[in-house]
Design a protein around this motif. Sequence first.
Motif, PDB file in Angstrom:
ATOM      1  N   GLY A  13       0.791  -1.238   0.000  1.00  0.00           N
ATOM      2  CA  GLY A  13       0.000   0.000   0.000  1.00  0.00           C
ATOM      3  C   GLY A  13       0.820   1.284   0.000  1.00  0.00           C
ATOM      4  N   SER A  14       2.116   1.192  -0.327  1.00  0.00           N
ATOM      5  CA  SER A  14       2.962   2.391  -0.302  1.00  0.00           C
ATOM      6  C   SER A  14       2.759   3.269  -1.534  1.00  0.00           C
ATOM      7  CB  SER A  14       4.439   1.993  -0.184  1.00  0.00           C
ATOM      8  OG  SER A  14       4.790   1.160  -1.268  1.00  0.00           O
ATOM      9  N   GLY A  15       1.984   2.786  -2.480  1.00  0.00           N
ATOM     10  CA  GLY A  15       1.739   3.556  -3.701  1.00  0.00           C
ATOM     11  C   GLY A  15       2.514   2.996  -4.887  1.00  0.00           C
ATOM     12  N   LYS A  16       3.235   1.891  -4.661  1.00  0.00           N
ATOM     13  CA  LYS A  16       4.046   1.272  -5.718  1.00  0.00           C
ATOM     14  C   LYS A  16       3.250   0.972  -6.977  1.00  0.00           C
ATOM     15  CE  LYS A  16       4.977  -2.331  -3.527  1.00  0.00           C
ATOM     16  NZ  LYS A  16       4.428  -3.303  -3.091  1.00  0.00           N
ATOM     17  N   SER A  17       2.150   0.230  -6.785  1.00  0.00           N
ATOM     18  CA  SER A  17       1.419  -0.268  -7.958  1.00  0.00           C
ATOM     19  C   SER A  17       0.865   0.873  -8.793  1.00  0.00           C
ATOM     20  CB  SER A  17       0.257  -1.166  -7.539  1.00  0.00           C
ATOM     21  OG  SER A  17       0.766  -2.250  -6.837  1.00  0.00           O
ATOM     22  N   THR A  18       0.204   1.810  -8.122  1.00  0.00           N
ATOM     23  CA  THR A  18      -0.398   2.926  -8.848  1.00  0.00           C
ATOM     24  C   THR A  18       0.673   3.719  -9.577  1.00  0.00           C
ATOM     25  OG1 THR A  18      -1.910   3.037  -6.998  1.00  0.00           O
ATOM     26  CG2 THR A  18      -1.979   4.863  -8.528  1.00  0.00           C
ATOM     27  N   THR A  19       1.783   3.960  -8.884  1.00  0.00           N
ATOM     28  CA  THR A  19       2.861   4.737  -9.493  1.00  0.00           C
ATOM     29  C   THR A  19       3.494   3.964 -10.651  1.00  0.00           C
ATOM     30  OG1 THR A  19       3.288   5.703  -7.339  1.00  0.00           O
ATOM     31  CG2 THR A  19       4.992   5.985  -8.993  1.00  0.00           C
ATOM     32  N   ALA A  20       3.812   2.696 -10.397  1.00  0.00           N
ATOM     33  CA  ALA A  20       4.470   1.891 -11.432  1.00  0.00           C
ATOM     34  C   ALA A  20       3.586   1.802 -12.680  1.00  0.00           C
ATOM     35  CB  ALA A  20       4.770   0.496 -10.891  1.00  0.00           C
ATOM     36  N   LYS A  21       2.307   1.556 -12.450  1.00  0.00           N
ATOM     37  CA  LYS A  21       1.367   1.442 -13.568  1.00  0.00           C
ATOM     38  C   LYS A  21       1.298   2.765 -14.346  1.00  0.00           C
ATOM     39  CE  LYS A  21      -2.054  -1.120 -11.889  1.00  0.00           C
ATOM     40  NZ  LYS A  21      -3.332  -1.298 -11.198  1.00  0.00           N
ATOM     41  N   TYR A  31       4.741  -3.020 -17.781  1.00  0.00           N
ATOM     42  CA  TYR A  31       4.571  -2.990 -16.329  1.00  0.00           C
ATOM     43  C   TYR A  31       4.622  -4.407 -15.759  1.00  0.00           C
ATOM     44  CZ  TYR A  31       1.791  -2.873 -12.008  1.00  0.00           C
ATOM     45  OH  TYR A  31       1.336  -3.052 -10.730  1.00  0.00           O
ATOM     46  N   ILE A  32       5.547  -4.646 -14.839  1.00  0.00           N
ATOM     47  CA  ILE A  32       5.649  -5.976 -14.214  1.00  0.00           C
ATOM     48  C   ILE A  32       5.293  -5.872 -12.737  1.00  0.00           C
ATOM     49  CG2 ILE A  32       7.167  -7.947 -13.723  1.00  0.00           C
ATOM     50  CD1 ILE A  32       8.844  -7.202 -16.112  1.00  0.00           C
ATOM     51  N   ASP A  33       4.166  -6.460 -12.387  1.00  0.00           N
ATOM     52  CA  ASP A  33       3.691  -6.479 -11.002  1.00  0.00           C
ATOM     53  C   ASP A  33       4.114  -7.828 -10.412  1.00  0.00           C
ATOM     54  OD1 ASP A  33       2.274  -6.689  -8.669  1.00  0.00           O
ATOM     55  OD2 ASP A  33       0.323  -6.189  -9.538  1.00  0.00           O
ATOM     56  N   THR A  34       5.256  -7.839  -9.711  1.00  0.00           N
ATOM     57  CA  THR A  34       5.773  -9.126  -9.228  1.00  0.00           C
ATOM     58  C   THR A  34       4.930  -9.664  -8.071  1.00  0.00           C
ATOM     59  OG1 THR A  34       7.358  -8.091  -7.727  1.00  0.00           O
ATOM     60  CG2 THR A  34       8.139  -8.625  -9.946  1.00  0.00           C
ATOM     61  N   GLY A  35       4.289  -8.760  -7.311  1.00  0.00           N
ATOM     62  CA  GLY A  35       3.394  -9.208  -6.237  1.00  0.00           C
ATOM     63  C   GLY A  35       2.263 -10.041  -6.812  1.00  0.00           C
ATOM     64  N   ALA A  36       1.780  -9.631  -7.980  1.00  0.00           N
ATOM     65  CA  ALA A  36       0.694 -10.370  -8.633  1.00  0.00           C
ATOM     66  C   ALA A  36       1.152 -11.778  -9.004  1.00  0.00           C
ATOM     67  CB  ALA A  36       0.222  -9.614  -9.877  1.00  0.00           C
ATOM     68  N   CYS A 129       9.231  -2.302 -13.012  1.00  0.00           N
ATOM     69  CA  CYS A 129       8.998  -3.540 -12.282  1.00  0.00           C
ATOM     70  C   CYS A 129       8.854  -3.213 -10.796  1.00  0.00           C
ATOM     71  CB  CYS A 129      10.194  -4.464 -12.508  1.00  0.00           C
ATOM     72  SG  CYS A 129       9.977  -6.098 -11.827  1.00  0.00           S
ATOM     73  N   GLU A 130       7.761  -3.646 -10.191  1.00  0.00           N
ATOM     74  CA  GLU A 130       7.564  -3.302  -8.771  1.00  0.00           C
ATOM     75  C   GLU A 130       7.443  -4.532  -7.888  1.00  0.00           C
ATOM     76  OE1 GLU A 130       4.249  -3.335  -6.937  1.00  0.00           O
ATOM     77  OE2 GLU A 130       2.788  -3.034  -8.549  1.00  0.00           O
ATOM     78  N   GLY A 131       7.923  -4.397  -6.654  1.00  0.00           N
ATOM     79  CA  GLY A 131       7.848  -5.516  -5.714  1.00  0.00           C
ATOM     80  C   GLY A 131       8.544  -5.198  -4.404  1.00  0.00           C
ATOM     81  N   ARG A 132       9.311  -6.191  -3.906  1.00  0.00           N
ATOM     82  CA  ARG A 132      10.003  -6.007  -2.628  1.00  0.00           C
ATOM     83  C   ARG A 132      11.510  -6.150  -2.774  1.00  0.00           C
ATOM     84  NH1 ARG A 132       5.204  -5.958  -2.296  1.00  0.00           N
ATOM     85  NH2 ARG A 132       3.851  -6.111  -0.478  1.00  0.00           N
ATOM     86  N   ASP A 133      11.935  -6.879  -3.802  1.00  0.00           N
ATOM     87  CA  ASP A 133      13.365  -7.205  -3.959  1.00  0.00           C
ATOM     88  C   ASP A 133      13.841  -6.878  -5.367  1.00  0.00           C
ATOM     89  OD1 ASP A 133      11.810  -9.065  -5.281  1.00  0.00           O
ATOM     90  OD2 ASP A 133      13.100 -10.770  -4.811  1.00  0.00           O
TER      91      ASP A 133
END
Length: 233
Positions: A13-21, A31-36, A129-133
Motif C-alpha cells: 500500500g505504499s503507492g508502488k502499484s499505482t505509481t508503477a502502472k 509494467y511488471i507487477d511481481t506481487g501479482a 517492475c515493482e515488488g520487494r526485492d
Amino acid sequence: MARFVVAIDGGAGSGKSTTAKGVAKRLNFFYIDTGAMYRAFTLKYLRNDFAKGKRIDHELIRKLLAETTVDLRRENSDVKVYLDSEDVSLAIRTPEVSDFVSQISAISEVREWMVARQREVAEGKNVVCEGRDIGTVVFPDAQVKIFMEADVKVRAARRLKELGEKEIDAAEQDVMENIKFRDRFDSEREHSPLRKAENSIVVDTTNLTIEEEIEKVKAIVVERLAISGTEKP
Ligand code: DC
C-alpha cells in the motif's frame, strides 16, 4: 536482458502499484507487477492444499512449481495476470490470498522460480517492475531504483479503496493488520527481505496525490533516460 529497468520497491500500500502502472503507461514501458505473480502461485497452492495452509507442504510446493505457468499479458491498456492460461487478475486480490501470500513468498524455491520468470518476462523490454526485492535481487543493475514509503494509516485507506473498487469486502481493521503483518513478515524473512537498495531514491507518498507521485517518479526516469542515451520508446 531487459533494456531499461525502473525498479520500484516498498511495503504494502505504499503507492508502488499505482505509481508503477502510471509511469509505465506514460512512458510506454511494460509494467511488471511481481506481487501479482506471487499471488497467482499462492492461489494455485491454496486451490491444491486441502489442509488450507495450516502447515506449508513443501513437497506440494515443488510439484506445483514444476507444472505452473504464470504470465503477464498486455490487454488494451491493462496488464492481466494469467495462471496456467486462466485470467486470475481479480481472484488473486481476495483476503484469503492476501493472508497467505507472505508465507508462500518466503520460500526460497518459490523466490528462485519467480526471479527467473520475472527476468524472462522483462527480456528485451523497457520495464517498470515493482515488488520487494527488485532493486536488490531481481534487477540489481536497474537504471532507476525507487523505494516508496507512506504512513500506515494512509496505506490502509488506499488498500481499502482499491478493494472497494473491485467489490471485495474487507474491514478497515483487518486491512491494517494485514498490511502490518506483511510488512513485518516481508522485511524479516531470510530470503531477499524487503529493504532499500543502496542507491535507491526514497519517495514518501503520504502527502502526495496519485498524479504527483506518478509525475515525480516519471521525472526521475526521464532524466535518467536522457543521461543514458536510451531513446524514449
Ligand atoms: O505487492 P503485493 O502486496 O501484491 O505483494 C503480495 C506479497 O507478495 C507481498 O506481501 C510479499 C510478496 N512479494 C515478494 O515477496 N516479493 C516481491 N518482489 C513482490 C511481492
